[in-house]
Design a protein around this motif. Structure first.
Motif, PDB file in Angstrom:
ATOM      1  N   ILE A 192       0.841  -1.205   0.000  1.00  0.00           N
ATOM      2  CA  ILE A 192       0.000   0.000   0.000  1.00  0.00           C
ATOM      3  C   ILE A 192       0.876   1.255   0.000  1.00  0.00           C
ATOM      4  CG2 ILE A 192      -1.628   1.362   1.372  1.00  0.00           C
ATOM      5  CD1 ILE A 192      -2.839  -1.313   2.313  1.00  0.00           C
ATOM      6  N   LEU A 193       1.893   1.274   0.867  1.00  0.00           N
ATOM      7  CA  LEU A 193       2.797   2.422   0.934  1.00  0.00           C
ATOM      8  C   LEU A 193       3.545   2.605  -0.380  1.00  0.00           C
ATOM      9  CD1 LEU A 193       4.293   1.958   4.528  1.00  0.00           C
ATOM     10  CD2 LEU A 193       2.649   3.701   3.794  1.00  0.00           C
ATOM     11  N   LEU A 194       3.998   1.500  -0.972  1.00  0.00           N
ATOM     12  CA  LEU A 194       4.706   1.578  -2.248  1.00  0.00           C
ATOM     13  C   LEU A 194       3.835   2.207  -3.325  1.00  0.00           C
ATOM     14  CD1 LEU A 194       6.686  -1.777  -2.685  1.00  0.00           C
ATOM     15  CD2 LEU A 194       7.612   0.513  -2.928  1.00  0.00           C
ATOM     16  N   VAL A 195       2.618   1.713  -3.431  1.00  0.00           N
ATOM     17  CA  VAL A 195       1.712   2.204  -4.474  1.00  0.00           C
ATOM     18  C   VAL A 195       1.381   3.677  -4.256  1.00  0.00           C
ATOM     19  CG1 VAL A 195      -0.605   1.994  -5.453  1.00  0.00           C
ATOM     20  CG2 VAL A 195       0.733  -0.065  -4.971  1.00  0.00           C
ATOM     21  N   VAL A 196       1.079   4.063  -3.015  1.00  0.00           N
ATOM     22  CA  VAL A 196       0.725   5.455  -2.713  1.00  0.00           C
ATOM     23  C   VAL A 196       1.870   6.398  -3.088  1.00  0.00           C
ATOM     24  CG1 VAL A 196       0.265   7.096  -0.849  1.00  0.00           C
ATOM     25  CG2 VAL A 196      -0.953   4.923  -0.915  1.00  0.00           C
ATOM     26  N   ILE A 197       3.094   6.060  -2.668  1.00  0.00           N
ATOM     27  CA  ILE A 197       4.240   6.935  -2.942  1.00  0.00           C
ATOM     28  C   ILE A 197       4.577   6.941  -4.433  1.00  0.00           C
ATOM     29  CG2 ILE A 197       6.652   7.425  -2.392  1.00  0.00           C
ATOM     30  CD1 ILE A 197       6.195   5.980   0.269  1.00  0.00           C
ATOM     31  N   ALA A 198       4.485   5.764  -5.081  1.00  0.00           N
ATOM     32  CA  ALA A 198       4.771   5.682  -6.516  1.00  0.00           C
ATOM     33  C   ALA A 198       3.792   6.536  -7.319  1.00  0.00           C
ATOM     34  CB  ALA A 198       4.718   4.237  -6.982  1.00  0.00           C
ATOM     35  N   VAL A 199       2.519   6.479  -6.968  1.00  0.00           N
ATOM     36  CA  VAL A 199       1.515   7.296  -7.655  1.00  0.00           C
ATOM     37  C   VAL A 199       1.802   8.782  -7.445  1.00  0.00           C
ATOM     38  CG1 VAL A 199      -0.918   7.978  -7.686  1.00  0.00           C
ATOM     39  CG2 VAL A 199      -0.308   5.555  -7.612  1.00  0.00           C
ATOM     40  N   ALA A 200       2.107   9.168  -6.216  1.00  0.00           N
ATOM     41  CA  ALA A 200       2.424  10.573  -5.920  1.00  0.00           C
ATOM     42  C   ALA A 200       3.641  11.037  -6.719  1.00  0.00           C
ATOM     43  CB  ALA A 200       2.675  10.747  -4.426  1.00  0.00           C
ATOM     44  N   ALA A 201       4.650  10.185  -6.822  1.00  0.00           N
ATOM     45  CA  ALA A 201       5.865  10.549  -7.562  1.00  0.00           C
ATOM     46  C   ALA A 201       5.587  10.681  -9.054  1.00  0.00           C
ATOM     47  CB  ALA A 201       6.956   9.507  -7.325  1.00  0.00           C
ATOM     48  N   CYS A 202       4.767   9.768  -9.590  1.00  0.00           N
ATOM     49  CA  CYS A 202       4.483   9.780 -11.033  1.00  0.00           C
ATOM     50  C   CYS A 202       3.597  10.948 -11.449  1.00  0.00           C
ATOM     51  CB  CYS A 202       3.834   8.464 -11.455  1.00  0.00           C
ATOM     52  SG  CYS A 202       4.963   7.040 -11.401  1.00  0.00           S
ATOM     53  N   LEU A 203       2.940  11.590 -10.499  1.00  0.00           N
ATOM     54  CA  LEU A 203       2.082  12.736 -10.805  1.00  0.00           C
ATOM     55  C   LEU A 203       2.833  14.059 -10.753  1.00  0.00           C
ATOM     56  CD1 LEU A 203      -1.202  11.772  -8.877  1.00  0.00           C
ATOM     57  CD2 LEU A 203      -0.767  11.645 -11.347  1.00  0.00           C
ATOM     58  N   LEU A 204       4.113  14.022 -10.379  1.00  0.00           N
ATOM     59  CA  LEU A 204       4.908  15.245 -10.311  1.00  0.00           C
ATOM     60  C   LEU A 204       5.239  15.769 -11.709  1.00  0.00           C
ATOM     61  CD1 LEU A 204       7.412  14.231  -7.486  1.00  0.00           C
ATOM     62  CD2 LEU A 204       5.634  15.987  -7.313  1.00  0.00           C
ATOM     63  N   PRO A 205       5.495  17.060 -11.858  1.00  0.00           N
ATOM     64  CA  PRO A 205       5.911  17.605 -13.161  1.00  0.00           C
ATOM     65  C   PRO A 205       7.213  16.943 -13.629  1.00  0.00           C
ATOM     66  CG  PRO A 205       5.303  19.366 -11.648  1.00  0.00           C
ATOM     67  CD  PRO A 205       5.330  18.122 -10.840  1.00  0.00           C
ATOM     68  N   ASN A 206       7.287  16.649 -14.923  1.00  0.00           N
ATOM     69  CA  ASN A 206       8.475  16.028 -15.536  1.00  0.00           C
ATOM     70  C   ASN A 206       8.748  14.615 -15.033  1.00  0.00           C
ATOM     71  OD1 ASN A 206       9.128  18.401 -17.055  1.00  0.00           O
ATOM     72  ND2 ASN A 206      10.034  19.287 -15.201  1.00  0.00           N
TER      73      ASN A 206
ATOM     74  N   PRO B 260      10.957   8.931 -10.882  1.00  0.00           N
ATOM     75  CA  PRO B 260      10.156  10.093 -11.305  1.00  0.00           C
ATOM     76  C   PRO B 260      10.334  11.295 -10.377  1.00  0.00           C
ATOM     77  CG  PRO B 260       8.850   8.095 -11.466  1.00  0.00           C
ATOM     78  CD  PRO B 260      10.113   7.729 -10.750  1.00  0.00           C
ATOM     79  N   ALA B 261      10.432  11.029  -9.074  1.00  0.00           N
ATOM     80  CA  ALA B 261      10.612  12.127  -8.118  1.00  0.00           C
ATOM     81  C   ALA B 261      11.954  12.821  -8.326  1.00  0.00           C
ATOM     82  CB  ALA B 261      10.499  11.595  -6.694  1.00  0.00           C
ATOM     83  N   VAL B 262      13.005  12.030  -8.536  1.00  0.00           N
ATOM     84  CA  VAL B 262      14.335  12.618  -8.718  1.00  0.00           C
ATOM     85  C   VAL B 262      14.396  13.409 -10.021  1.00  0.00           C
ATOM     86  CG1 VAL B 262      16.791  12.116  -9.018  1.00  0.00           C
ATOM     87  CG2 VAL B 262      15.467  10.829  -7.341  1.00  0.00           C
ATOM     88  N   PHE B 263      13.881  12.839 -11.110  1.00  0.00           N
ATOM     89  CA  PHE B 263      13.913  13.533 -12.399  1.00  0.00           C
ATOM     90  C   PHE B 263      13.043  14.793 -12.396  1.00  0.00           C
ATOM     91  CE2 PHE B 263      15.813   9.689 -14.123  1.00  0.00           C
ATOM     92  CZ  PHE B 263      16.625  10.189 -15.148  1.00  0.00           C
ATOM     93  N   SER B 264      11.991  14.795 -11.569  1.00  0.00           N
ATOM     94  CA  SER B 264      11.091  15.943 -11.551  1.00  0.00           C
ATOM     95  C   SER B 264      11.779  17.208 -11.062  1.00  0.00           C
ATOM     96  CB  SER B 264       9.864  15.655 -10.672  1.00  0.00           C
ATOM     97  OG  SER B 264      10.204  15.655  -9.299  1.00  0.00           O
ATOM     98  N   VAL B 265      12.836  17.048 -10.270  1.00  0.00           N
ATOM     99  CA  VAL B 265      13.556  18.221  -9.762  1.00  0.00           C
ATOM    100  C   VAL B 265      14.939  18.353 -10.401  1.00  0.00           C
ATOM    101  CG1 VAL B 265      12.335  18.180  -7.565  1.00  0.00           C
ATOM    102  CG2 VAL B 265      14.482  16.917  -7.782  1.00  0.00           C
TER     103      VAL B 265
END
Length: 452
Positions: free
Chosen positions: A181-195, A271-276
């Motif tokens: 559950i934690l993996l999916v929640v964080i992965a979804v949040a990361a994939c919704l970031l810009p870039n 995705p989170a790292v690339f977004s910034v």
């Protein structure tokens, strides 16, 4: 002790979740993104999946067959099949390896708990230099990391003393769904970031020009590490399997879950790292230094969201660490419990105390660099010896033992559940166990020696 006195997992779901929990740990959530980032992303992922299929499943079946056949702790399991021959020492070697890993693994596990607290109290706020300084101050502190590693070991101890079904299985049924559950929640949040699409492409759009010998051998090594092969965990857990457990199906399901967690970890981080605009090839500092800065930047307009994501992430790391540490602890606990005919509680206490002592010295080696051997601080030395030498060596010897020494009819009986299963892939499995796996593991081992 008599075989009839041994505990068993109470359900098939318990078997899958507990054994998957043994494999799923910091190797997936921390090490996999780190190695993938250093080796080009998607191409490495594809090579890794191939390695898992060719190496992971057969090696996992090796340990399952030995453990369930003997219905004993890892040391006694090998002894039962090896008789009085020197092959029996592979089991003792596996127990020793698992014990050493548990001794330093609890240090990193304690770091995860500290970062959970830091995510709540704002300790990870600030500019990149402040975050890096925070990790340096904490890891080199003489007593704070020790407090957390002891806390983590006591949590593990509490689960272990409750036994196989009421302790390990029950905890796994709670923690593994929570982990997903934690993996999916964080992965979804990361994939919704810009870039974020750049990070997704990095993980799923392969550039095969980046595949070289280092990528191939790195993928083999990661497959071995992430599946907990060669450290006695899978053999010990298999000794609690019922006689009608479908070993091949269980291995495929566990490997699938393990690989899914690794991929989700990649989707959570890249995705989170690339977004910034960050770097993904920074090595082990990715989780404890780079990611806090990524969370701060990615959610700078909504700081509260950044704090929540950071908290969930380090909770995830802690859960992943705990599932693996439980299995490592159980390897040694089962050994002391059965070989010295003492209570499970006494065996667990011995393991907990000894692991805390090892962990304390490994932790203090960050504070006092004089705590070193062979030019390496104790923590790095334990990590190097176990991960780079003991694990591949133990896996290599197990392949030779089961593939060439154990009678083929015994291996077939366990593979087919005493002939009740068709065993269509038995020949493929045995070929991999005899030839493919030993050669691949030998390549890993020789590559590590070349790197030294």
């Amino acid at each position: 002790m008599k075989q009839t006195e041994r505990a068993n997992f109470g359900s098939r779901l318990g078997i899958i979740l507990a054994t998957a929990g043994s494999a799923v740990g910091l190797g997936n959530v921390w090490r996999f993104p780190t190695i993938t980032g250093e080796n080009g992303g998607a191409a490495f992922l594809l090579v890794y999946i191939v390695c898992v299929l060719l190496l992971g499943i057969p090696c996992m079946l090796n340990e399952f067959i030995i453990g369930r056949r003997a219905q004993a702790n890892t040391a006694r399991a090998y002894s039962k099949l090896a008789g009085g021959t020197p092959w029996r020492f592979i089991g003792y070697f596996g127990v020793f390896t698992g014990f050493l890993i548990a001794g330093y693994y609890c240090v990193v596990s304690g770091w995860c708990l500290q970062y959970v607290v830091a995510s709540v109290n704002g300790g990870l706020d600030g500019d990149p230099a402040a975050v890096e300084h925070y990790f340096s101050d904490f890891s080199t502190n003489p007593w704070k990391p020790i407090v957390w590693l002891v806390v983590f070991m006591l949590i593990t101890h509490f689960v272990i003393v409750r036994g196989v079904e009421k302790g390990i299985e029950r905890a796994s049924k709670l923690m593994m769904p929570l982990l997903f559950i934690l993996l999916v929640v964080i992965a979804v949040a990361a994939c919704l970031l810009p870039n974020a699409t750049k990070g997704i492409a990095f993980l799923f759009s392969p550039d095969f020009s980046k595949v070289d010998s280092n990528v191939l051998l790195g993928a083999l090594g990661q497959a071995f590490y992430s599946l907990s092969l060669g450290m006695g965990c899978l053999c010990t857990y298999a000794s609690y399997f019922s006689r009608d457990t479908h070993l091949t199906k269980s291995a495929v399901q566990i490997v699938s879950l393990d690989t899914l967690v690794a991929i989700l970890a990649g989707l959570m981080i890249f995705p989170a790292v690339f977004s910034v605009g960050g770097n993904v090839d920074v090595g082990p500092s990715l989780v404890f230094i780079t990611l806090p800065n990524v969370f701060n930047q990615a959610f700078s307009t909504i700081p509260l969201v950044g704090h929540v994501i950071a908290l969930l992430f380090y909770m995830l790391l802690s859960v992943a660490a705990l599932t693996s540490l439980i299995s490592l602890h159980e390897v040694s606990t089962a050994f002391f419990h059965e070989e010295f005919n003492i209570s499970r509680s006494s065996g667990a206490t011995i393991v907990t105390v000894l692991c805390c002592i090892i962990g304390i010295f490994c932790s203090l080696s960050f504070y006092n660099t004089d705590l070193s051997l062979f030019g390496m601080q104790l923590f790095d030395l334990f990590d190097f010896i176990t991960g780079q030498i003991f694990l591949p060596l133990g896996g290599f010897l197990t392949c030779l033992f089961l593939g060439w020494y154990v009678p083929k009819n015994i291996v077939r009986e366990e593979f087919t559940n005493q002939g009740t299963l068709r065993g269509r892939f038995f020949s493929v499995y045995l070929f991999c166990a005899r030839f493919v796996c030993p050669i691949c593991i030998l390549l890993i081992f020789l590559h590590q020696l070349q790197v030294i």
